[in-house]
Design a protein around this motif. Structure first.
Motif, PDB file in Angstrom:
ATOM      1  N   HIS A 348     -36.953 -47.821   3.351  1.00 50.73           N
ATOM      2  CA  HIS A 348     -36.186 -49.004   2.970  1.00 50.73           C
ATOM      3  C   HIS A 348     -34.722 -48.691   2.717  1.00 50.73           C
ATOM      4  O   HIS A 348     -33.983 -49.534   2.231  1.00 50.73           O
ATOM      5  CB  HIS A 348     -36.792 -49.652   1.718  1.00 50.73           C
ATOM      6  CG  HIS A 348     -38.108 -50.319   1.972  1.00 50.73           C
ATOM      7  ND1 HIS A 348     -39.297 -49.614   2.014  1.00 50.73           N
ATOM      8  CD2 HIS A 348     -38.413 -51.608   2.258  1.00 50.73           C
ATOM      9  CE1 HIS A 348     -40.300 -50.459   2.262  1.00 50.73           C
ATOM     10  NE2 HIS A 348     -39.784 -51.665   2.427  1.00 50.73           N
ATOM     11  N   GLY A 349     -34.298 -47.488   3.025  1.00 50.94           N
ATOM     12  CA  GLY A 349     -32.896 -47.131   2.853  1.00 50.94           C
ATOM     13  C   GLY A 349     -32.451 -47.080   1.414  1.00 50.94           C
ATOM     14  O   GLY A 349     -31.256 -47.215   1.119  1.00 50.94           O
ATOM     15  N   ALA A 350     -33.380 -46.894   0.483  1.00 49.24           N
ATOM     16  CA  ALA A 350     -33.033 -46.884  -0.935  1.00 49.24           C
ATOM     17  C   ALA A 350     -32.765 -45.486  -1.462  1.00 49.24           C
ATOM     18  O   ALA A 350     -32.570 -45.292  -2.652  1.00 49.24           O
ATOM     19  CB  ALA A 350     -34.159 -47.528  -1.749  1.00 49.24           C
ATOM     20  N   LEU A 351     -32.766 -44.495  -0.594  1.00 47.25           N
ATOM     21  CA  LEU A 351     -32.560 -43.120  -1.025  1.00 47.25           C
ATOM     22  C   LEU A 351     -31.072 -42.877  -1.219  1.00 47.25           C
ATOM     23  O   LEU A 351     -30.284 -42.985  -0.286  1.00 47.25           O
ATOM     24  CB  LEU A 351     -33.115 -42.156   0.031  1.00 47.25           C
ATOM     25  CG  LEU A 351     -33.234 -40.688  -0.383  1.00 47.25           C
ATOM     26  CD1 LEU A 351     -34.246 -40.537  -1.499  1.00 47.25           C
ATOM     27  CD2 LEU A 351     -33.629 -39.834   0.804  1.00 47.25           C
ATOM     28  N   LYS A 352     -30.664 -42.593  -2.447  1.00 47.45           N
ATOM     29  CA  LYS A 352     -29.260 -42.360  -2.758  1.00 47.45           C
ATOM     30  C   LYS A 352     -28.989 -40.868  -2.844  1.00 47.45           C
ATOM     31  O   LYS A 352     -29.759 -40.119  -3.433  1.00 47.45           O
ATOM     32  CB  LYS A 352     -28.886 -43.030  -4.085  1.00 47.45           C
ATOM     33  CG  LYS A 352     -29.013 -44.549  -4.052  1.00 47.45           C
ATOM     34  CD  LYS A 352     -28.592 -45.162  -5.375  1.00 47.45           C
ATOM     35  CE  LYS A 352     -28.702 -46.671  -5.325  1.00 47.45           C
ATOM     36  NZ  LYS A 352     -28.298 -47.297  -6.615  1.00 47.45           N
ATOM     37  N   LEU A 353     -27.894 -40.451  -2.237  1.00 48.29           N
ATOM     38  CA  LEU A 353     -27.511 -39.051  -2.218  1.00 48.29           C
ATOM     39  C   LEU A 353     -26.475 -38.788  -3.298  1.00 48.29           C
ATOM     40  O   LEU A 353     -25.327 -39.239  -3.203  1.00 48.29           O
ATOM     41  CB  LEU A 353     -26.947 -38.671  -0.840  1.00 48.29           C
ATOM     42  CG  LEU A 353     -27.876 -38.823   0.353  1.00 48.29           C
ATOM     43  CD1 LEU A 353     -27.186 -38.371   1.620  1.00 48.29           C
ATOM     44  CD2 LEU A 353     -29.159 -38.047   0.148  1.00 48.29           C
ATOM     45  N   ASN A 354     -26.887 -38.101  -4.331  1.00 48.26           N
ATOM     46  CA  ASN A 354     -25.964 -37.652  -5.376  1.00 48.26           C
ATOM     47  C   ASN A 354     -25.535 -36.231  -5.038  1.00 48.26           C
ATOM     48  O   ASN A 354     -26.102 -35.248  -5.507  1.00 48.26           O
ATOM     49  CB  ASN A 354     -26.635 -37.718  -6.758  1.00 48.26           C
ATOM     50  CG  ASN A 354     -27.040 -39.133  -7.113  1.00 48.26           C
ATOM     51  OD1 ASN A 354     -26.301 -40.078  -6.850  1.00 48.26           O
ATOM     52  ND2 ASN A 354     -28.219 -39.288  -7.705  1.00 48.26           N
ATOM     53  N   ARG A 355     -24.542 -36.126  -4.163  1.00 47.93           N
ATOM     54  CA  ARG A 355     -24.148 -34.828  -3.628  1.00 47.93           C
ATOM     55  C   ARG A 355     -23.424 -33.994  -4.680  1.00 47.93           C
ATOM     56  O   ARG A 355     -22.719 -34.519  -5.545  1.00 47.93           O
ATOM     57  CB  ARG A 355     -23.249 -34.998  -2.400  1.00 47.93           C
ATOM     58  CG  ARG A 355     -23.953 -35.618  -1.185  1.00 47.93           C
ATOM     59  CD  ARG A 355     -22.963 -35.805  -0.052  1.00 47.93           C
ATOM     60  NE  ARG A 355     -23.562 -36.400   1.130  1.00 47.93           N
ATOM     61  CZ  ARG A 355     -23.987 -35.727   2.182  1.00 47.93           C
ATOM     62  NH1 ARG A 355     -23.892 -34.399   2.190  1.00 47.93           N
ATOM     63  NH2 ARG A 355     -24.510 -36.330   3.230  1.00 47.93           N
ATOM     64  N   ASP A 356     -23.583 -32.694  -4.517  1.00 47.16           N
ATOM     65  CA  ASP A 356     -22.884 -31.744  -5.380  1.00 47.16           C
ATOM     66  C   ASP A 356     -22.802 -30.419  -4.624  1.00 47.16           C
ATOM     67  O   ASP A 356     -23.594 -30.146  -3.711  1.00 47.16           O
ATOM     68  CB  ASP A 356     -23.618 -31.580  -6.712  1.00 47.16           C
ATOM     69  CG  ASP A 356     -22.728 -30.917  -7.767  1.00 47.16           C
ATOM     70  OD1 ASP A 356     -21.531 -30.692  -7.460  1.00 47.16           O
ATOM     71  OD2 ASP A 356     -23.226 -30.617  -8.855  1.00 47.16           O
ATOM     72  N   TRP A 357     -21.840 -29.595  -5.029  1.00 49.72           N
ATOM     73  CA  TRP A 357     -21.728 -28.264  -4.426  1.00 49.72           C
ATOM     74  C   TRP A 357     -22.746 -27.332  -5.065  1.00 49.72           C
ATOM     75  O   TRP A 357     -22.838 -27.262  -6.286  1.00 49.72           O
ATOM     76  CB  TRP A 357     -20.313 -27.709  -4.633  1.00 49.72           C
ATOM     77  CG  TRP A 357     -19.268 -28.450  -3.851  1.00 49.72           C
ATOM     78  CD1 TRP A 357     -18.423 -29.409  -4.328  1.00 49.72           C
ATOM     79  CD2 TRP A 357     -18.984 -28.299  -2.470  1.00 49.72           C
ATOM     80  NE1 TRP A 357     -17.625 -29.879  -3.325  1.00 49.72           N
ATOM     81  CE2 TRP A 357     -17.934 -29.195  -2.160  1.00 49.72           C
ATOM     82  CE3 TRP A 357     -19.494 -27.503  -1.453  1.00 49.72           C
ATOM     83  CZ2 TRP A 357     -17.405 -29.323  -0.888  1.00 49.72           C
ATOM     84  CZ3 TRP A 357     -18.959 -27.621  -0.182  1.00 49.72           C
ATOM     85  CH2 TRP A 357     -17.930 -28.515   0.100  1.00 49.72           C
ATOM     86  N   VAL A 358     -23.530 -26.659  -4.222  1.00 48.63           N
ATOM     87  CA  VAL A 358     -24.597 -25.802  -4.724  1.00 48.63           C
ATOM     88  C   VAL A 358     -24.712 -24.592  -3.811  1.00 48.63           C
ATOM     89  O   VAL A 358     -24.458 -24.678  -2.602  1.00 48.63           O
ATOM     90  CB  VAL A 358     -25.932 -26.578  -4.791  1.00 48.63           C
ATOM     91  CG1 VAL A 358     -26.350 -27.059  -3.417  1.00 48.63           C
ATOM     92  CG2 VAL A 358     -27.026 -25.745  -5.432  1.00 48.63           C
ATOM     93  N   ASP A 359     -25.095 -23.464  -4.390  1.00 49.39           N
ATOM     94  CA  ASP A 359     -25.297 -22.241  -3.618  1.00 49.39           C
ATOM     95  C   ASP A 359     -26.543 -22.396  -2.748  1.00 49.39           C
ATOM     96  O   ASP A 359     -27.621 -22.774  -3.220  1.00 49.39           O
ATOM     97  CB  ASP A 359     -25.442 -21.056  -4.571  1.00 49.39           C
ATOM     98  CG  ASP A 359     -25.469 -19.725  -3.833  1.00 49.39           C
ATOM     99  OD1 ASP A 359     -25.595 -19.735  -2.591  1.00 49.39           O
ATOM    100  OD2 ASP A 359     -25.360 -18.684  -4.492  1.00 49.39           O
ATOM    101  N   ALA A 360     -26.402 -22.119  -1.440  1.00 48.09           N
ATOM    102  CA  ALA A 360     -27.530 -22.273  -0.516  1.00 48.09           C
ATOM    103  C   ALA A 360     -28.699 -21.386  -0.912  1.00 48.09           C
ATOM    104  O   ALA A 360     -29.867 -21.800  -0.853  1.00 48.09           O
ATOM    105  CB  ALA A 360     -27.069 -21.960   0.913  1.00 48.09           C
ATOM    106  N   ASN A 361     -28.426 -20.145  -1.347  1.00 47.06           N
ATOM    107  CA  ASN A 361     -29.501 -19.238  -1.737  1.00 47.06           C
ATOM    108  C   ASN A 361     -30.279 -19.773  -2.927  1.00 47.06           C
ATOM    109  O   ASN A 361     -31.506 -19.623  -3.010  1.00 47.06           O
ATOM    110  CB  ASN A 361     -28.932 -17.857  -2.067  1.00 47.06           C
ATOM    111  CG  ASN A 361     -28.471 -17.112  -0.823  1.00 47.06           C
ATOM    112  OD1 ASN A 361     -28.901 -17.408   0.279  1.00 47.06           O
ATOM    113  ND2 ASN A 361     -27.584 -16.148  -1.011  1.00 47.06           N
ATOM    114  N   GLU A 362     -29.583 -20.424  -3.858  1.00 46.28           N
ATOM    115  CA  GLU A 362     -30.260 -20.931  -5.064  1.00 46.28           C
ATOM    116  C   GLU A 362     -31.223 -22.068  -4.713  1.00 46.28           C
ATOM    117  O   GLU A 362     -32.326 -22.153  -5.268  1.00 46.28           O
ATOM    118  CB  GLU A 362     -29.225 -21.408  -6.076  1.00 46.28           C
ATOM    119  CG  GLU A 362     -28.386 -20.295  -6.695  1.00 46.28           C
ATOM    120  CD  GLU A 362     -27.429 -20.825  -7.733  1.00 46.28           C
ATOM    121  OE1 GLU A 362     -27.438 -22.064  -7.968  1.00 46.28           O
ATOM    122  OE2 GLU A 362     -26.662 -20.016  -8.305  1.00 46.28           O
TER     123      GLU A 362
END
Length: 510
Positions: A348-362
């Motif tokens: 339903h397109g209700a997925l919200k992306l709360n983006r942030d910078w994060v270490d890929a390995n973590e």
């Protein structure tokens, strides 16, 4: 082509005759200047050239007028005795008569050739207009853009003011898009539009129906599927014959109607596809709920019932095993329900992306630790990046996607076989590969494992899954601009590859 359908027919008749008279005067001036150098017979060629010049530029009647003028002038000024219409020599009689015949024949051939050239030019312009309209309509899918493109193309090709009119939800007619000057949304124009829309025949100016209207109205569509009408106000002084313009207008209206019908069919097919997909998902969901979700519930109820009935007869170790079984099955049921909720949010397109910078390995390590908690006996080999690479993502969603992939690998890996997790950077993207040594996936089914509920038959979670894990994974990764694909593993098994974009690193703060 008749005189009235020639492009130059818009000239007043007296202008044609004035033009012919001027050309004749110029021809006689040139003949008088050349009379001292040329014979009388050669002077006739100069006048014959004047006749041809007029015949090419004007209609047949004007060309005949020019030929007669040149005939009389040639006789009067150049054949002896001069300055009379009397011809003394019999040879001169034949020459003058032949001049008139040749002038008339040449004028006829010249006007016919000019008419054919004009017809070819109009046909070429019509074909070019229809081709351009067809190409633009082919690139449009919705009815609004088709009507907008059609109105613009007709206004340009026909030198007309164009209005697109459709029937609204209340049953009335209304113009869509810009309304040209002179179009009346009420009165005779609207009556003509209503008649043309109801009977799918042209109406308005120049037709037997509602002829008092100022606009000429053409229907779009057929009796079975009406798509409104197009109202045209043709400028009287526009280039091109009225008959030719009307034929082009009818052809363009038919193309627009066909494009609108194509758009309607495409929408109907899409609705049918969505309805079929919905029914398929509903059936799969019912199957999943009836089997996969009942399995952990049955195990929990059985363990809880045993504890309730035989708690005193059970040893502490047995009670602990039953309670652990209830906990494990409850957690498995919770994951199934969470997958269903995530799939609903994605659909339903209700997925919200709360983006942030994060270490890929973590992020990868967090997913590995979660799968080790639920599958403690599963060996997991990891290969991480040596340098810090930052992702600009929603960390929880990417972790959940990787966990679904790892859990899928855990279900299919043979006992004692390890699952490998490799992380590296390739061409400005982060590549994460999860490799298992299970039975593998047939080539023709690798793409289908990402379909929702596919694992009801044999999918991403085997006999214990709802088939939502990899489908959710694809949706979550795709929401970040990435991709997921299944590849054959080295020496058997399956490799699930996740590619995520790596945006430019953020500038360090002061």
């Amino acid at each position: 082509m008749s005189d009235s359908t020639r492009p130059h027919a818009k000239w007043p008749a007296n202008r044609d005759y004035l033009f012919a008279t001027g050309v004749v005067l110029l021809g006689f001036a040139a003949a008088f200047a050349a009379a001292r150098y040329l014979s009388t017979a050669n002077l006739a060629l100069i006048l014959l050239t004047a006749v041809l010049a007029v015949a090419v530029r004007t209609r047949m009647s004007v060309a005949v007028y020019t030929a007669v003028l040149c005939f009389l002038g040639y006789n009067f000024f150049f054949t002896p005795p001069r300055y009379t219409l009397v011809i003394a020599d019999a040879d001169d009689v034949l020459a003058v008569c032949l001049f008139l015949v040749v002038a008339l024949v040449c004028s006829r051939l010249a006007t016919r050739l000019a008419s054919q050239v004009d017809s070819l030019r109009l046909a070429q312009a019509r074909a070019a207009a229809l081709l351009s309209l067809g190409q633009r309509l082919a690139a449009s899918n919705d009815a609004q853009s088709i009507r907008s493109i059609g109105a613009e193309a007709m206004a340009q090709a026909l030198a007309a003011r164009v209005a697109m009119v459709v029937r609204n939800a209340d049953g009335g007619l209304e113009a869509v898009g810009p309304v040209p000057p002179g179009w009346s949304p009420a009165g005779m124009d609207l009556a003509a539009a209503d008649f043309a829309e109801q009977h799918t025949v042209p109406a308005g100016a120049g037709t037997p129906y509602e002829s008092d209207a100022g606009a000429w109205v053409l229907p779009l569509g057929t009796d079975d599927h009406r798509h409104g009408v197009v109202a045209l106000m043709l400028d009287a002084d526009a280039d091109g014959a009225d008959e030719g313009r009307r034929g082009l207008a009818v052809a363009m209206a038919q193309d627009i109607g066909l494009a609108l019908e194509r758009s309607r069919l495409a929408e109907a097919l899409e609705d049918a596809r969505v309805q079929g997909e919905t029914e398929r998902l509903r059936s799969a969901l019912l199957s999943s709920v009836s089997h996969d979700l009942r399995s952990p519930l049955a195990a929990m109820i059985g363990s809880a019932g045993t504890l309730a009935s035989y708690e005193q007869q059970l040893s502490p170790e047995e009670r602990q095993q039953l309670m652990q079984s209830i906990l494990d099955e409850g957690q498995r049921l919770d994951r199934y329900i969470q997958n269903l909720l995530d799939m609903t949010r994605l659909g339903h397109g209700a997925l919200k992306l709360n983006r942030d910078w994060v270490d890929a390995n973590e992020v990868v390590l967090a997913a590995v630790n979660r799968v080790r908690k639920f599958h403690p006996d599963l060996p997991v080999e990891t290969s991480f990046l040596h340098d810090t690479v930052l992702l600009y993502v929603h960390p929880a969603l990417i972790e959940q996607a990787l966990f679904n992939i790892l859990e899928n690998a855990a279900h299919f890996s043979p006992p004692g076989e390890s699952v490998q997790v490799r992380v590296d950077e390739v061409d400005g993207q982060l590549r994460i590969e999860v490799v298992d040594h299970g039975p593998g996936i047939p080539t023709e089914e690798r793409a289908r494992i990402f379909d929702t509920f596919y694992s009801v038959a044999r999918g991403d979670s085997g006999r214990k899954g709802t088939g939502l894990g990899l489908s959710i994974c694809r949706g979550m990764v795709g929401a970040h601009g990435g991709s997921v694909e299944a590849l054959p593993g080295e020496g058997g098994g399956t490799t699930i590859r996740v590619m995520l974009p790596l945006p430019p690193m953020p500038e360090p703060g002061p």
